[in-house]
Design a protein around this motif. Structure first.
Motif, mmCIF file in Angstrom:
data_model
loop_
_atom_site.group_PDB
_atom_site.id
_atom_site.type_symbol
_atom_site.label_atom_id
_atom_site.label_comp_id
_atom_site.label_asym_id
_atom_site.label_seq_id
_atom_site.Cartn_x
_atom_site.Cartn_y
_atom_site.Cartn_z
ATOM 1 N N THR A 252 -4.268 -1.989 -7.251
ATOM 2 C CA THR A 252 -4.915 -2.525 -6.059
ATOM 3 C C THR A 252 -4.170 -2.113 -4.803
ATOM 4 O O THR A 252 -4.762 -1.687 -3.807
ATOM 5 N N ASP A 253 -2.845 -2.228 -4.845
ATOM 6 C CA ASP A 253 -2.018 -1.817 -3.711
ATOM 7 C C ASP A 253 -2.198 -0.330 -3.426
ATOM 8 O O ASP A 253 -2.329 0.092 -2.270
ATOM 9 N N TYR A 254 -2.222 0.469 -4.476
ATOM 10 C CA TYR A 254 -2.368 1.924 -4.313
ATOM 11 C C TYR A 254 -3.722 2.272 -3.701
ATOM 12 O O TYR A 254 -3.806 3.109 -2.784
ATOM 13 N N LEU A 255 -4.779 1.639 -4.164
ATOM 14 C CA LEU A 255 -6.106 1.919 -3.634
ATOM 15 C C LEU A 255 -6.218 1.524 -2.161
ATOM 16 O O LEU A 255 -6.840 2.245 -1.364
ATOM 17 N N LEU A 256 -5.614 0.410 -1.792
ATOM 18 C CA LEU A 256 -5.620 0.010 -0.388
ATOM 19 C C LEU A 256 -4.833 0.992 0.472
ATOM 20 O O LEU A 256 -5.218 1.296 1.602
ATOM 21 N N ARG A 257 -3.723 1.492 -0.081
ATOM 22 C CA ARG A 257 -2.929 2.473 0.659
ATOM 23 C C ARG A 257 -3.705 3.775 0.856
ATOM 24 O O ARG A 257 -3.696 4.360 1.940
ATOM 25 N N VAL A 258 -4.396 4.218 -0.197
ATOM 26 C CA VAL A 258 -5.207 5.431 -0.087
ATOM 27 C C VAL A 258 -6.347 5.226 0.911
ATOM 28 O O VAL A 258 -6.652 6.116 1.727
ATOM 29 N N LEU A 259 -6.992 4.061 0.856
ATOM 30 C CA LEU A 259 -8.076 3.757 1.793
ATOM 31 C C LEU A 259 -7.576 3.803 3.228
ATOM 32 O O LEU A 259 -8.246 4.359 4.116
ATOM 33 N N THR A 260 -6.395 3.260 3.480
ATOM 34 C CA THR A 260 -5.842 3.264 4.830
ATOM 35 C C THR A 260 -5.528 4.683 5.289
ATOM 36 O O THR A 260 -5.819 5.065 6.426
ATOM 37 N N ARG A 261 -4.943 5.480 4.393
ATOM 38 C CA ARG A 261 -4.597 6.858 4.755
ATOM 39 C C ARG A 261 -5.834 7.682 5.102
ATOM 40 O O ARG A 261 -5.836 8.462 6.058
ATOM 41 N N ARG A 262 -6.881 7.525 4.325
ATOM 42 C CA ARG A 262 -8.074 8.335 4.536
ATOM 43 C C ARG A 262 -8.918 7.833 5.702
ATOM 44 O O ARG A 262 -9.569 8.620 6.393
#
Length: 273
Positions: A252-262
């Motif tokens: 979940t943390d990783y997906l949120l981080r990827v969402l923020t980056r993109r």
């Protein structure tokens, strides 16, 4: 001579250094488990990997004899639904109330003291109240997560709005922007990535409140299953469930981080992680 504080590991070294602590913990567990099982083959505290594998297979890929469900997946779905709804409601409250408090002094004067007071109440202390008011169903569990992390998100968003350069707001007003335009076109785009960061930081607390609520009153869920089997000292089930919760939280943390980056690539240009 290069100072230690200025030495940066290569990409390969970062991967190896990241894996090393986990490998050491795994070796320590294997060593301790072997010692305990050698002294007592029926020991349940540190089960062998074979016992853990059998338990995982039974929970995930064999239908329960009483309910006919695959318990691991039923528990996971129930917990993720509660967690997702609670975090989503908290994020919406954090965004709306936090931006309003930070951007509009009249709102801040009226709501900020209340939010601060609510953030100081231990959420676990009012769990019995939630069960009395909302019953033992899903509402009380979602409410606990929301009450637990929403005040933190609101205060964080309020602070982020107050930290925006005042020159930006003055220039926008000079160009004729209304209060609504200031919020939508100047403030909101800058605080959205910070909201995602705040949600990431609050996930640990959200899982804690979820597990606590499920342990007290639930019929399925990861927390419910852990506290159900503890009476039988079934560490071969408890340990995989704990690791599964950890993996879900990491993903979940990783997906949120990827969402923020993109979605907000400019947010990371300053060297953010």
């Amino acid at each position: 001579m290069k100072r230690l504080i200025n030495q940066r590991p290569s990409r390969a070294a970062q991967v190896l250094l990241g894996i090393l602590p986990f490998a050491l913990l795994l070796l320590a567990y294997l060593w301790a488990s072997e010692l305990r099982l050698a002294a007592n083959p029926n020991d349940k505290l540190l089960p062998a990997f074979s016992s853990i594998g059998e338990a995982i297979w039974s929970m995930a890929f064999e239908a329960d004899k009483r309910s006919g469900n695959y318990l691991l997946w039923v528990d996971t779905l129930a917990s993720l639904q509660r967690l997702g709804l609670g975090v989503l409601l908290s994020a919406l409250m954090g965004l709306v109330i936090g931006v309003a408090n930070g951007a509009v002094p009249l709102f801040r004067a009226g709501l900020s003291p209340l939010v601060m007071a609510l953030s100081l109440i231990p959420p676990m202390a009012i769990l019995p109240v939630l069960f009395i008011v909302f019953g033992l169903g899903e509402v009380s569990k979602v409410a606990l997560i929301t009450i637990g992390i929403a005040p933190f998100l609101i205060r964080d968003m309020q602070q982020r709005v107050l930290e925006l350069p005042e020159e930006q707001l003055i220039k926008a007003q000079t160009l004729g922007a209304s209060s609504w335009q200031l919020i939508l076109r100047v403030i909101l785009p800058q605080v959205l990535p910070r909201l995602l960061d705040a949600v990431r930081l609050s996930l640990g607390s959200a899982w804690l409140f979820l597990i606590a609520a499920e342990a007290i009153a639930a019929t399925e869920g990861l927390g419910y299953r852990i506290f159900l089997v503890r009476r039988y000292l079934s560490m071969d089930v408890i340990l995989p469930y704990v690791l599964w919760i950890t993996l879900l939280a990491f993903l979940t943390d990783y997906l949120l981080r990827v969402l923020t980056r993109r979605s907000f690539p400019w947010y990371y240009n300053g060297g953010k992680p």
